[in-house]
Every structure is written in structure tokens, then in C-alpha cells.
Design a protein around this motif. Sequence first.
Motif, PDB file in Angstrom:
ATOM      1  N   ASP A  52      38.094  52.343  37.748  1.00 20.42           N
ATOM      2  CA  ASP A  52      38.784  51.598  38.804  1.00 20.42           C
ATOM      3  C   ASP A  52      40.217  52.117  38.956  1.00 20.42           C
ATOM      4  OD1 ASP A  52      36.624  50.045  39.581  1.00 20.42           O
ATOM      5  OD2 ASP A  52      37.193  48.295  38.381  1.00 20.42           O
ATOM      6  N   ASN A  53      40.378  53.416  39.038  1.00 21.65           N
ATOM      7  CA  ASN A  53      41.685  54.023  39.297  1.00 21.65           C
ATOM      8  C   ASN A  53      41.530  54.946  40.494  1.00 21.65           C
ATOM      9  OD1 ASN A  53      41.177  56.972  38.397  1.00 21.65           O
ATOM     10  ND2 ASN A  53      40.341  55.721  36.736  1.00 21.65           N
ATOM     11  N   ILE A  54      42.630  55.278  41.125  1.00 19.82           N
ATOM     12  CA  ILE A  54      42.551  55.940  42.431  1.00 19.82           C
ATOM     13  C   ILE A  54      41.792  57.283  42.380  1.00 19.82           C
ATOM     14  CG2 ILE A  54      44.861  56.996  42.294  1.00 19.82           C
ATOM     15  CD1 ILE A  54      43.440  55.394  45.464  1.00 19.82           C
ATOM     16  N   LEU A  70      41.090  48.249  43.619  1.00 20.07           N
ATOM     17  CA  LEU A  70      42.398  48.303  42.961  1.00 20.07           C
ATOM     18  C   LEU A  70      42.757  46.917  42.416  1.00 20.07           C
ATOM     19  CD1 LEU A  70      44.342  50.730  45.329  1.00 20.07           C
ATOM     20  CD2 LEU A  70      43.402  51.227  43.055  1.00 20.07           C
ATOM     21  N   GLU A  71      42.391  45.883  43.158  1.00 19.22           N
ATOM     22  CA  GLU A  71      42.619  44.514  42.688  1.00 19.22           C
ATOM     23  C   GLU A  71      41.797  44.266  41.411  1.00 19.22           C
ATOM     24  OE1 GLU A  71      44.867  42.490  43.870  1.00 19.22           O
ATOM     25  OE2 GLU A  71      44.298  40.912  42.455  1.00 19.22           O
ATOM     26  N   GLY A  87      40.682  46.429  39.386  1.00 17.85           N
ATOM     27  CA  GLY A  87      41.157  47.319  38.329  1.00 17.85           C
ATOM     28  C   GLY A  87      42.273  46.729  37.476  1.00 17.85           C
ATOM     29  N   LYS A  88      42.989  45.728  38.039  1.00 24.42           N
ATOM     30  CA  LYS A  88      44.068  45.102  37.260  1.00 24.42           C
ATOM     31  C   LYS A  88      43.513  44.405  36.029  1.00 24.42           C
ATOM     32  CE  LYS A  88      46.969  44.228  41.331  1.00 24.42           C
ATOM     33  NZ  LYS A  88      47.314  43.180  42.321  1.00 24.42           N
ATOM     34  N   LEU A 113      38.677  50.004  48.871  1.00 28.44           N
ATOM     35  CA  LEU A 113      39.786  50.481  48.035  1.00 28.44           C
ATOM     36  C   LEU A 113      40.648  49.309  47.562  1.00 28.44           C
ATOM     37  CD1 LEU A 113      41.338  52.916  46.913  1.00 28.44           C
ATOM     38  CD2 LEU A 113      42.595  53.020  49.076  1.00 28.44           C
ATOM     39  N   GLU A 114      40.949  48.415  48.493  1.00 28.06           N
ATOM     40  CA  GLU A 114      41.788  47.267  48.143  1.00 28.06           C
ATOM     41  C   GLU A 114      41.101  46.403  47.075  1.00 28.06           C
ATOM     42  OE1 GLU A 114      43.126  45.135  51.700  1.00 28.06           O
ATOM     43  OE2 GLU A 114      43.308  43.347  50.432  1.00 28.06           O
TER      44      GLU A 114
END
Length: 212
Positions: free
Chosen positions: A158-160, A147-148, A150-151, A143-144
Motif C-alpha cells: 500500500d505504497n505509491i 493511501l488511506e 496504507g496508514k 489511489l485515495e
Amino acid sequence: MAPNAPRTAFDHNKVTVVYVLGGPGAGKGTQCTKLSEDFDFCHLSAGDLLRAEQNRDGSQYGELIRTCIREGSIVPKEVTSKLLENAMAAEIQSRSGHRWPDGQGRFLIDGFPRKMDQALLFDEVVCPASLVIHFTTTEDVMLERLLERGKTSGREDDNIDSIRKRFRTYYEQTMPVIEHYSSLGKLEEIDSSKSIDTVYQETSVIIRKLLS
Ligand code: C5P
Ligand code: MG
């Protein structure tokens, strides 16, 4: 047809296929990029091929692929298998005569097969895999990383919300694939929680053994 001729599109005596699996964010792409530099593999990412097909003008599968990717669900097996087969044929053609003589080839197939029906189809019709590598880590780590990524990735998944769905698909659809290859004695598991270099060292030992 000669009595011992393979029934698959590629002869597995000449073409080495390694499936590279793991949850989203496990590090498949990162490791495949490094391996393809050191071992003369062609790295084919099923997800990248699907995204390219989605964006190709005139593709009849564009909308279908877009929906599946956003929902984290699996694209119908024929589509992905054919994209991989076409990419393999093109690569063998382009490297023939110099790096891969006589129809030989080496492929890292990243993010495929994600579901049992893809595995059975590809092994039977395209080329059976010699080895399956499974990168394992925790959901927190994945997940980490996602999300990284996804920036900057610009990826629609790449979204929750999409990530949660992708985790679920991995447990429900991909884990049976892992178990299948484990029962065939083709599976190698690597803990990919560690640093990129440590994971790479462990992975290259396995690849060296395969190629020796
Ligand atoms: O491997 P990657 O994370 O790039 O895949 C993105 C998406 O592409 C998956 O979540 C899934 O929707 C689709 N896919 C698929 N079958 C595969 C690989 C990817 O349907 N073998
Ligand atoms: Mg990837």
C-alpha cells in the motif's frame, strides 16, 4: 467414474462460486464481508491466503509470494489455486451437517482470478464460476482509498510505487479475464465509486437473483 460426474474438485451443481474482481482499492473486500454476513457465503480473499502462506513457517513459497506482492505481479497460478481449493475443502468440511448439507457450499472468491491462466486452471480443475462481479471505479478513487488504508494496513504494497505497479497489472492481466467472462455472459459490472451502502444494495440485488 460415472458418466456425468464432474471432473472438477467440487461439483458446480452443489458449490456456487462467485469471483469478485476490480482494481486494487475498488472495494472488493468490503463488499464481500457484508455479503458473507447476509447470504451465508464463505469469503475467501486470494490476497489474504497468499499473505498467510507467505508468513507460514516452513512454506516453500514465502519468498516468491513476498516478491510478487511487493512488485504487484501475479503469483504462479498453481500456488493460489491450491490455497483456494484447500480453503474451500476445509470450509465445506466444517459447515457440513448443519449450514451446508450434502457437500454444498457458497464461495465469494475475492481478488481471483487476476490473470487468464488462473481463470482457466480454476474453472477446469477446481470449480467453474457461476458469476463474476466486477467493481469499477476511477484510478483517482482507488489511489485515495489505498493511501488511506496504507496508514494502518501494514501492507507492504500500500505504497505509491507498489500501487502504480498493481494498477498496471490490473489493466494488462486482469482486464482480459473480465472480457473473457463478459463473452461467456457471466459478468456483472457495478460502479463502486458510490457509498459502501449504495454499492452493497446494487450488489445484493445481483446476488439475490443468482441464488433464486
Ligand atoms: O487482492 P490483494 O490486493 O490483497 O492482492 C495482493 C497481491 O497478491 C496482488 O497484488 C498480487 O501480487 C497477489 N495476488 C496474486 N493473485 C491473485 C490475488 C493476489 O498474485 N489472484
Ligand atoms: Mg482485498
